[in-house]
Write a protein that holds these residues in place. Structure first.
Motif, PDB file in Angstrom:
ATOM      1  N   SER A   1      11.776  63.069-181.555  1.00  0.00           N
ATOM      2  CA  SER A   1      13.123  62.957-182.116  1.00  0.00           C
ATOM      3  C   SER A   1      14.169  63.466-181.141  1.00  0.00           C
ATOM      4  CB  SER A   1      13.201  63.726-183.432  1.00  0.00           C
ATOM      5  OG  SER A   1      12.910  65.105-183.225  1.00  0.00           O
ATOM      6  N   GLN A   2      13.801  64.466-180.333  1.00  0.00           N
ATOM      7  CA  GLN A   2      14.736  64.984-179.341  1.00  0.00           C
ATOM      8  C   GLN A   2      15.067  63.924-178.287  1.00  0.00           C
ATOM      9  OE1 GLN A   2      16.417  67.857-179.214  1.00  0.00           O
ATOM     10  NE2 GLN A   2      17.424  67.084-177.365  1.00  0.00           N
ATOM     11  N   GLN A   3      14.069  63.156-177.893  1.00  0.00           N
ATOM     12  CA  GLN A   3      14.310  62.087-176.930  1.00  0.00           C
ATOM     13  C   GLN A   3      15.245  61.028-177.528  1.00  0.00           C
ATOM     14  OE1 GLN A   3      11.148  59.244-176.088  1.00  0.00           O
ATOM     15  NE2 GLN A   3      11.455  59.559-173.873  1.00  0.00           N
ATOM     16  N   LEU A   4      15.040  60.702-178.802  1.00  0.00           N
ATOM     17  CA  LEU A   4      15.891  59.714-179.463  1.00  0.00           C
ATOM     18  C   LEU A   4      17.329  60.215-179.574  1.00  0.00           C
ATOM     19  CD1 LEU A   4      16.106  57.022-181.002  1.00  0.00           C
ATOM     20  CD2 LEU A   4      15.514  58.280-183.092  1.00  0.00           C
ATOM     21  N   GLN A   5      17.495  61.488-179.935  1.00  0.00           N
ATOM     22  CA  GLN A   5      18.835  62.051-180.058  1.00  0.00           C
ATOM     23  C   GLN A   5      19.552  62.089-178.713  1.00  0.00           C
ATOM     24  OE1 GLN A   5      18.453  65.861-181.969  1.00  0.00           O
ATOM     25  NE2 GLN A   5      17.644  64.986-183.877  1.00  0.00           N
ATOM     26  N   SER A   6      18.816  62.445-177.662  1.00  0.00           N
ATOM     27  CA  SER A   6      19.433  62.500-176.333  1.00  0.00           C
ATOM     28  C   SER A   6      19.839  61.108-175.860  1.00  0.00           C
ATOM     29  CB  SER A   6      18.457  63.129-175.334  1.00  0.00           C
ATOM     30  OG  SER A   6      18.193  64.477-175.680  1.00  0.00           O
ATOM     31  N   ALA A   7      18.992  60.101-176.104  1.00  0.00           N
ATOM     32  CA  ALA A   7      19.346  58.735-175.718  1.00  0.00           C
ATOM     33  C   ALA A   7      20.588  58.255-176.483  1.00  0.00           C
ATOM     34  CB  ALA A   7      18.169  57.801-175.981  1.00  0.00           C
TER      35      ALA A   7
END
Length: 333
Positions: free
Chosen positions: A204-210
């Motif tokens: 989820s952190q990767q999705l939020q950063s993208a």
């Protein structure tokens, strides 16, 4: 003055009515008829003299009030006269006491100094003010300083219009303010890139950063903070991270709209139209999508489609800034 004459006439007639009855003999028919006629005339004159003194709300309809006062005065020979005058005095005194007392002053509410407008300048007309060489430099610098409270979308074009000014102080201030706006977003981009690299794959952190990176690169474009190759690079990066988000969130209507706008900016109009249609199919309000579809139709010279889309927008009342354009395109030939 007329009311006083009528009142004195009524009093004289009433006295004459009693005097005539006494002179003609107390029990004669002539004395009774003389009294009744003179007393009736006196009652009418008394009512006419007192009627203008009544409050307006009690004297309407006038004929009914006049008839009531005349009847009261005529029915009771002496007490009727006195009763009508006493009633008039009581009504006027009651009306005066029923009115609210006058006030001397109203205390002003306390004014919060923190709610004052930070600047005396407004955005409307600020471009002509900043580019007017006849305005003193200090006044224009104060106007530019007020732009720090405006959004980047508003401030950036105005600051760029000053970059070619003859005053070096104005040019340096404009360069500095534009550089600060760009650096603030670039610092946020660097921070999100570090967070993206540290995030686990498919987390989820990767999705939020993208998602955040797509927003930040888009801000560079939206606020017109980058130009030329940097402008194209910002669009490509925002599109790349937008597509990363859509790979995991296919139903994100807002990101489909973002993708359509980015593709539109790159000139890939066919793909942009598909993205707009997808955003609308996913439930995005028509007011957010139809203007871009109409722009695409206009750019490919499909004026009939552009007009149809504008007419569809006309039923929505939440687009005040587009209202002149909608009205123009909605006119029938």
């Amino acid at each position: 003055m007329l009311n006083l004459k009528l009142g004195l006439s009524a009093l004289g007639l009433e006295v004459s009515a009693w005097s005539g009855a006494w002179l003609l003999a107390e029990r004669s028919d002539a004395a009774l008829a003389s009294y009744l006629l003179l007393h009736a005339a006196a009652s009418v004159l008394l009512s006419l003299s007192l009627l203008p003194l009544l409050p307006p709300r009690l004297s309407k309809p006038r004929w009914a009030t006049l008839l009531l006062m005349t009847a009261c005065s005529y029915a009771v020979p002496v007490a009727g006269f006195l009763g009508v005058m006493a009633a008039l005095v009581i009504l006027r005194l009651y009306r005066r006491r029923s009115l609210p007392e006058d006030f001397d002053a109203v205390q002003l509410p306390e004014f919060d100094q923190h709610q004052r407008r930070q600047s005396q300048f407004r955005h409307a007309g600020l471009h002509s003010f900043l580019t007017n060489a006849q305005v003193p430099v200090q006044a224009r610098m104060r106007a530019m300083a007020a732009l720090q409270y405006a959004s980047g979308r508003t401030a950036s074009p105005l600051l760029r219009s000053v970059l070619g000014d003859a005053s070096e102080d104005l040019r340096l201030l404009a360069y500095g303010m534009l550089d600060n706006l760009e650096k603030r977003i670039n610092r946020a981009i660097d921070s999100e890139l570090d967070a993206l690299q540290a995030a686990l794959p498919d987390s989820s952190q990767q999705l939020q950063s993208a998602h955040r990176l797509s927003d930040l690169y888009w801000e560079l474009v939206y606020q017109a903070l980058v130009q030329g190759d940097l402008h194209a690079h910002a669009i490509q990066e925002s599109l790349r991270y937008c597509q990363l988000v859509l790979q995991r969130q296919e139903g994100n209507a807002a990101m489909h709209l973002r993708r359509g706008r980015l593709l539109h900016a790159l000139g890939r109009t066919q793909e942009a139209e598909h993205a707009y249609d997808k955003a609308r199919a996913l439930g995005l309000p028509a007011t957010r999508v139809l203007p871009y579809l109409a722009q695409l139709a206009f750019e490919r010279r499909d004026h009939a489609q552009a007009q149809a889309l504008m007419r569809e927008l006309r039923q929505w009342g939440a687009l005040p800034r587009l209202r002149p354009v909608i009205d123009y395109w909605s006119q029938r030939p």
